[in-house]
Motif scaffolding. Structure first.
Motif, PDB file in Angstrom:
ATOM      1  N   ALA A  19      43.114  45.843  18.385  1.00  0.00           N
ATOM      2  CA  ALA A  19      41.794  46.401  18.981  1.00  0.00           C
ATOM      3  C   ALA A  19      40.565  45.931  18.317  1.00  0.00           C
ATOM      4  CB  ALA A  19      42.027  48.021  18.618  1.00  0.00           C
ATOM      5  N   ASP A  20      40.658  45.464  16.971  1.00  0.00           N
ATOM      6  CA  ASP A  20      39.279  44.881  16.435  1.00  0.00           C
ATOM      7  C   ASP A  20      39.044  43.645  17.069  1.00  0.00           C
ATOM      8  OD1 ASP A  20      39.399  46.931  14.528  1.00  0.00           O
ATOM      9  OD2 ASP A  20      41.005  45.900  13.428  1.00  0.00           O
ATOM     10  N   VAL A  21      39.992  42.776  17.538  1.00  0.00           N
ATOM     11  CA  VAL A  21      39.829  41.313  18.132  1.00  0.00           C
ATOM     12  C   VAL A  21      39.149  41.757  19.432  1.00  0.00           C
ATOM     13  CG1 VAL A  21      41.042  39.397  19.029  1.00  0.00           C
ATOM     14  CG2 VAL A  21      41.683  40.387  16.868  1.00  0.00           C
ATOM     15  N   LEU A  22      39.864  42.689  20.367  1.00  0.00           N
ATOM     16  CA  LEU A  22      39.479  43.057  21.691  1.00  0.00           C
ATOM     17  C   LEU A  22      37.935  43.558  21.596  1.00  0.00           C
ATOM     18  CD1 LEU A  22      42.760  44.741  23.173  1.00  0.00           C
ATOM     19  CD2 LEU A  22      41.660  42.399  23.858  1.00  0.00           C
ATOM     20  N   ALA A  23      37.720  44.365  20.576  1.00  0.00           N
ATOM     21  CA  ALA A  23      36.503  44.694  20.487  1.00  0.00           C
ATOM     22  C   ALA A  23      35.282  43.928  20.120  1.00  0.00           C
ATOM     23  CB  ALA A  23      36.367  46.121  19.283  1.00  0.00           C
ATOM     24  N   HIS A  24      35.747  42.910  19.452  1.00  0.00           N
ATOM     25  CA  HIS A  24      34.874  41.837  18.964  1.00  0.00           C
ATOM     26  C   HIS A  24      34.642  40.895  20.239  1.00  0.00           C
ATOM     27  CE1 HIS A  24      32.996  38.792  16.388  1.00  0.00           C
ATOM     28  NE2 HIS A  24      33.544  38.160  17.054  1.00  0.00           N
ATOM     29  N   LEU A  25      35.663  40.697  20.882  1.00  0.00           N
ATOM     30  CA  LEU A  25      35.346  39.748  22.211  1.00  0.00           C
ATOM     31  C   LEU A  25      34.678  40.475  23.105  1.00  0.00           C
ATOM     32  CD1 LEU A  25      38.905  38.313  22.666  1.00  0.00           C
ATOM     33  CD2 LEU A  25      37.007  37.127  21.825  1.00  0.00           C
ATOM     34  N   ALA A  26      34.710  41.853  23.296  1.00  0.00           N
ATOM     35  CA  ALA A  26      33.947  42.634  24.162  1.00  0.00           C
ATOM     36  C   ALA A  26      32.447  42.841  23.905  1.00  0.00           C
ATOM     37  CB  ALA A  26      34.452  44.178  24.280  1.00  0.00           C
ATOM     38  N   ARG A  27      32.176  42.670  22.598  1.00  0.00           N
ATOM     39  CA  ARG A  27      30.721  42.520  22.075  1.00  0.00           C
ATOM     40  C   ARG A  27      30.228  41.046  22.233  1.00  0.00           C
ATOM     41  NH1 ARG A  27      33.144  45.714  17.818  1.00  0.00           N
ATOM     42  NH2 ARG A  27      33.017  43.806  16.539  1.00  0.00           N
ATOM     43  N   HIS A  28      30.920  40.172  22.191  1.00  0.00           N
ATOM     44  CA  HIS A  28      30.692  38.934  22.424  1.00  0.00           C
ATOM     45  C   HIS A  28      31.211  38.146  23.438  1.00  0.00           C
ATOM     46  CE1 HIS A  28      28.860  39.323  18.169  1.00  0.00           C
ATOM     47  NE2 HIS A  28      29.904  39.874  18.166  1.00  0.00           N
ATOM     48  N   PRO A  29      31.104  38.302  24.651  1.00  0.00           N
ATOM     49  CA  PRO A  29      31.729  37.793  26.093  1.00  0.00           C
ATOM     50  C   PRO A  29      31.558  36.128  25.828  1.00  0.00           C
ATOM     51  CG  PRO A  29      29.852  39.079  26.560  1.00  0.00           C
ATOM     52  CD  PRO A  29      29.895  39.374  25.091  1.00  0.00           C
ATOM     53  N   ASP A  30      30.538  35.602  25.149  1.00  0.00           N
ATOM     54  CA  ASP A  30      30.314  34.125  25.069  1.00  0.00           C
ATOM     55  C   ASP A  30      31.351  33.497  23.928  1.00  0.00           C
ATOM     56  OD1 ASP A  30      28.879  35.196  23.110  1.00  0.00           O
ATOM     57  OD2 ASP A  30      27.034  33.828  23.404  1.00  0.00           O
ATOM     58  N   PHE A  31      32.128  34.119  23.319  1.00  0.00           N
ATOM     59  CA  PHE A  31      32.776  33.651  22.177  1.00  0.00           C
ATOM     60  C   PHE A  31      33.365  32.387  22.323  1.00  0.00           C
ATOM     61  CE2 PHE A  31      36.399  33.175  19.631  1.00  0.00           C
ATOM     62  CZ  PHE A  31      36.008  33.457  18.142  1.00  0.00           C
ATOM     63  N   PHE A  32      34.063  32.333  23.689  1.00  0.00           N
ATOM     64  CA  PHE A  32      35.240  31.174  23.565  1.00  0.00           C
ATOM     65  C   PHE A  32      33.925  29.973  24.087  1.00  0.00           C
ATOM     66  CE2 PHE A  32      39.063  32.469  22.562  1.00  0.00           C
ATOM     67  CZ  PHE A  32      39.132  33.606  23.114  1.00  0.00           C
ATOM     68  N   GLN A  33      32.969  30.015  24.760  1.00  0.00           N
ATOM     69  CA  GLN A  33      31.802  29.311  25.151  1.00  0.00           C
ATOM     70  C   GLN A  33      31.280  28.435  23.794  1.00  0.00           C
ATOM     71  OE1 GLN A  33      28.856  31.127  27.560  1.00  0.00           O
ATOM     72  NE2 GLN A  33      30.082  30.650  29.369  1.00  0.00           N
ATOM     73  N   ARG A  34      31.269  29.528  22.670  1.00  0.00           N
ATOM     74  CA  ARG A  34      30.755  29.040  21.509  1.00  0.00           C
ATOM     75  C   ARG A  34      31.724  28.416  20.314  1.00  0.00           C
ATOM     76  NH1 ARG A  34      29.383  32.797  18.314  1.00  0.00           N
ATOM     77  NH2 ARG A  34      29.743  34.445  19.608  1.00  0.00           N
ATOM     78  N   HIS A  35      32.927  28.848  20.831  1.00  0.00           N
ATOM     79  CA  HIS A  35      34.143  28.290  20.077  1.00  0.00           C
ATOM     80  C   HIS A  35      35.276  27.840  20.813  1.00  0.00           C
ATOM     81  CE1 HIS A  35      32.335  29.651  16.495  1.00  0.00           C
ATOM     82  NE2 HIS A  35      31.992  30.786  17.077  1.00  0.00           N
ATOM     83  N   PRO A  36      35.097  26.721  21.609  1.00  0.00           N
ATOM     84  CA  PRO A  36      36.152  26.428  22.739  1.00  0.00           C
ATOM     85  C   PRO A  36      37.483  25.965  22.082  1.00  0.00           C
ATOM     86  CG  PRO A  36      34.481  24.796  22.677  1.00  0.00           C
ATOM     87  CD  PRO A  36      34.102  25.781  21.846  1.00  0.00           C
ATOM     88  N   GLU A  37      37.270  25.420  20.745  1.00  0.00           N
ATOM     89  CA  GLU A  37      38.438  25.119  20.215  1.00  0.00           C
ATOM     90  C   GLU A  37      39.471  26.050  19.724  1.00  0.00           C
ATOM     91  OE1 GLU A  37      35.494  25.315  18.961  1.00  0.00           O
ATOM     92  OE2 GLU A  37      35.255  26.686  17.133  1.00  0.00           O
ATOM     93  N   ALA A  38      38.978  27.388  19.702  1.00  0.00           N
ATOM     94  CA  ALA A  38      39.762  28.660  19.674  1.00  0.00           C
ATOM     95  C   ALA A  38      40.947  28.585  20.900  1.00  0.00           C
ATOM     96  CB  ALA A  38      39.234  29.924  19.665  1.00  0.00           C
ATOM     97  N   LEU A  39      40.684  28.212  21.821  1.00  0.00           N
ATOM     98  CA  LEU A  39      41.581  28.380  22.978  1.00  0.00           C
ATOM     99  C   LEU A  39      42.651  27.601  22.790  1.00  0.00           C
ATOM    100  CD1 LEU A  39      39.044  28.060  25.997  1.00  0.00           C
ATOM    101  CD2 LEU A  39      40.401  29.917  25.507  1.00  0.00           C
ATOM    102  N   GLU A  40      42.805  26.573  22.001  1.00  0.00           N
ATOM    103  CA  GLU A  40      43.900  25.583  22.080  1.00  0.00           C
ATOM    104  C   GLU A  40      44.927  26.338  21.280  1.00  0.00           C
ATOM    105  OE1 GLU A  40      42.846  21.764  20.652  1.00  0.00           O
ATOM    106  OE2 GLU A  40      41.243  21.367  22.071  1.00  0.00           O
ATOM    107  N   ALA A  41      44.445  27.260  20.252  1.00  0.00           N
ATOM    108  CA  ALA A  41      45.507  27.758  19.381  1.00  0.00           C
ATOM    109  C   ALA A  41      46.074  29.014  19.959  1.00  0.00           C
ATOM    110  CB  ALA A  41      44.658  28.422  17.951  1.00  0.00           C
TER     111      ALA A  41
END
Length: 235
Positions: A19-41
């Protein structure tokens, strides 16, 4: 500068939950744009290419396809409901026209018993009134005094039954064992007329049911009451 949303983090010492992760992503919808390397994991419900790039497009297309399917299903249900309502509305209009053309009590009762069921596509209908059977117009079912309030409840305008049990057929369906669902609607006639009801019956269960919208039934009953009051002999 740190925003208030950035400070919304788990309490110190508490493990990070989903729930913490989901809440953070909801607050930062551009997270993967700023950290595309996270997708590979991540293990996502999509294909992976040889270069390790996650097929997010496929995932989004699949999700969009499911959304479109849901919208199409909802649209079909809505169209079906609108068509059914339009058909019912047309059937009630035909019933009303049949009633208003009748100029005598006998003719109104005959239209209610014969023409209305045909127009509505149901098995049968009857008109019932409290009082002496010998003083009732032809075709009107006589009921003992107080019966209508016992059937509907004092002050209630109607009763809808989706399933009629064998021991609950009296007094309306004692001579008819094919009716499985009925609508009993109080007729608001003149003060000098006996208490009356319009009764619709059908062999298909759940033709009417408790909680069902009754606007058209109320309207049909109001028209029937006025037609009867117009021609019913004065006391």
């Amino acid at each position: 500068m740190t925003s208030s949303s950035d400070t919304a983090a788990p309490a110190a010492g508490r493990p990070i939950q989903d729930a913490d992760v989901l809440a953070h992503l909801a607050r930062h919808p551009d997270f993967f744009q700023r950290h595309p390397e996270a997708l590979e994991a991540l293990v996502l419900p999509g294909r992976r290419h040889g270069d390790g790039v996650v097929d997010m497009q496929r995932f989004q297309i699949d999700r969009l396809a499911r959304t479109v399917d849901d919208m199409r299903s909802n649209q079909k249900r809505l169209i079906g409901t609108v068509q059914a309502n339009a058909e019912i509305d047309q059937r009630v209009r035909q019933s009303v026209l049949a009633l208003v053309e009748a100029q005598t009590v006998d003719a109104v009762v005959d239209r209610l018993v014969q023409a209305v069921p045909q127009a509505l596509g149901i098995e049968c209908a009857l008109v019932a009134a409290e009082g002496d059977a010998s003083r009732m117009p032809a075709g009107v079912t006589a009921l003992p005094p107080g019966t209508i309030d016992r059937l509907l409840g004092a002050g209630r305008p109607l009763r809808l039954r989706g399933r009629i049990e064998a021991d609950a057929r009296a007094p309306l369906w004692t001579e008819n064992d094919t009716v499985r669902s009925d609508a009993v609607v109080r007729l608001e006639t003149r003060a000098d007329m006996p208490p009356m009801v319009m009764v619709l019956g059908n062999g298909r269960e759940a033709t009417w049911h408790d909680g069902q919208a009754s606007d058209l039934l109320d309207f049909l009953a109001a028209v029937a009451a006025r037609c009867l009051a117009r021609s019913w002999p004065s006391a």
